[in-house]
Design an enzyme around this catalytic site. Structure first.
Site, PDB file in Angstrom:
ATOM      1  N   SER A 148       4.400  50.712  30.386  1.00  0.00           N
ATOM      2  CA  SER A 148       5.028  51.524  31.415  1.00  0.00           C
ATOM      3  C   SER A 148       4.739  53.002  31.150  1.00  0.00           C
ATOM      4  O   SER A 148       3.576  53.401  31.152  1.00  0.00           O
ATOM      5  CB  SER A 148       6.525  51.219  31.471  1.00  0.00           C
TER       6      SER A 148
ATOM      7  N   ASP B 194       5.281  43.061  39.445  1.00  0.00           N
ATOM      8  CA  ASP B 194       5.761  44.394  39.075  1.00  0.00           C
ATOM      9  C   ASP B 194       6.078  45.211  40.325  1.00  0.00           C
ATOM     10  O   ASP B 194       5.223  45.402  41.185  1.00  0.00           O
ATOM     11  CB  ASP B 194       4.678  45.089  38.237  1.00  0.00           C
TER      12      ASP B 194
ATOM     13  N   HIS C 224       8.402  43.983  36.220  1.00  0.00           N
ATOM     14  CA  HIS C 224       7.922  45.033  35.318  1.00  0.00           C
ATOM     15  C   HIS C 224       8.301  44.730  33.862  1.00  0.00           C
ATOM     16  O   HIS C 224       7.514  44.964  32.954  1.00  0.00           O
ATOM     17  CB  HIS C 224       8.536  46.365  35.775  1.00  0.00           C
TER      18      HIS C 224
END
Length: 391
Positions: A172, A337, A370
């Site tokens: 991320s 995601d 995610h």
């Protein structure tokens, strides 16, 4: 069949044994750190952790930058009694894909780290004291970029005497920092593994980051960021964390976990405003649980750093920084995601490899969206191992 798959994913996501030995939080300070915006922070004090041993040649070091709401605790435990280990413990340790018998792994707290009140985080930001005034910086702290985070890591790299990273890899926001390393300092690393992240913040992500941040600024206790002598905007921060938590998951997870269940049996939301749905109360609880160790201004600074991100920070092109990457790249992503969609990651990879740079793609399977970049990273373990060992 689906249940069997989910059980397998859950087992893969959890490490059998935590990294050993116990982890020690260290700290370093950069004097008169100059941001890419031209502001100076007299004392940039940050924390870091290491796993494994730096060899005599100092060529076995791997850097792991962390995600938005995370910190440098990537593996292992601080105490035997700790319930859980670092977030990527499944792949970091002796004999694991990021093998600490071979590699010296470094993970660093970012400036403006969300966990400003966490005793295991060492960071510098709005909540810390400005040595020139003796008071918290507040919103006078310089606006930070992903590039500034990388430059603090470069400062630690120099203090440790490391000339080149064997790899940089992160999830991320850690993936954004990984791109930035490869785009800005291609001679300082041998390979890069951005996980659940793309090469720039597009308009959709910029807007969502504003949605995340808005409850803080709407909380009257925020007071323009000047709340350190009064009540902090905890209600706004809890709602910000709630929104982040929801988007970091997936519709398959929320519907599969909560469905349309009421929060309390017999408490119909259609009969009273005091009643609610289970998904809402659980997200509220998840947001509130993070408040005590977090700082609202730090959340805002992180949101702005992510909004500003374009790999390499070129002035005239979204792509120039990505085209400057000339080390092998492994992109790990999931199509579930909601923050960095799979198509954005694939577009990033296509641009990087358009001039001949080798790029590998690894798709994760799971129901957490995610968060599968953290919880299901073990699925990519053997691909990561091979990529790190490639000559």
């Amino acid at each position: 069949m689906r249940l069997k798959i989910l059980i397998t994913i859950a087992m893969m996501a959890g490490p059998a044994l935590a990294y050993e030995p116990l982890v020690e939080k260290r700290e370093f300070t950069l004097k008169n750190f100059v941001t890419r915006g031209g502001r100076t922070v007299p004392e940039m004090r940050l924390g870091y952790e290491t796993y494994g041993t730096l060899n005599d040649a100092k060529d076995n070091a791997i850097l792991i930058p962390h995600y938005f709401s995370g910190n440098s605790h990537a593996a292992g435990k601080y105490k035997e009694a700790d319930v859980s280990a670092g977030y990527w413990d499944a792949i970091i340790g002796s004999g694991k894909p990021v093998d600490t018998d071979k590699y010296f792994v470094v993970s660093v707290d970012t400036p403006v780290n969300l966990g400003a009140n966490d005793p295991n985080v060492i960071t510098t930001g709005p909540a810390t004291t400005n040595p020139k005034t003796g008071k918290p910086w507040g919103m006078d702290f310089p606006i930070m970029t992903i590039g500034d985070f990388v430059d603090t890591q470069k400062g630690l790299m120099e203090q440790l005497g490391i000339g080149k990273w064997h790899a940089v890899m992160g999830a991320s926001m850690g993936g954004l920092q990984s791109y930035e390393w490869a785009a800005r300092y291609p001679d300082k690393l041998e390979r890069v593994i951005p996980v659940i992240s793309s090469g720039w913040a597009d308009a959709n992500l910029i807007a969502w980051l504003d949605v995340w941040a808005s409850p803080i600024k709407l909380d009257p206790n925020w007071n323009g960021g000047d709340y350190y002598t009064g009540q902090p905007p905890n209600a706004g921060l809890a709602q910000a964390m709630k929104t982040l938590t929801l988007q970091a998951n997936s519709a398959e997870w929320t519907d599969g976990t909560f469905g349309r269940d009421w929060a309390s049996e017999g408490a119909d939301p259609g009969q009273s405003w005091a009643n609610d749905y289970k998904v809402v109360t659980k997200l509220n609880e998840a947001g509130a649980a993070r408040v005590a160790q977090s700082d609202a201004n730090h959340f805002l600074y992180l949101a702005r750093a992510n909004q500003l991100f374009v790999a390499g920070q070129p002035k005239d092109s979204l792509y120039k920084g990505l085209l400057n990457i000339d080390v092998p790249v492994m992109l790990i992503y999931t199509d579930e995601d909601l923050i960095f969609p799979g198509n954005a990651v694939r577009e990033t990879g296509t641009i990087i490899k358009s001039d001949g740079t080798p790029v590998e793609f690894v798709e994760l399977e799971g129901t957490r969206g995610h968060l599968d970049g953290l919880l299901s990273i073990a699925q990519a373990g053997e691909r990561i191992r091979a990529f790190l060992e490639a000559k």
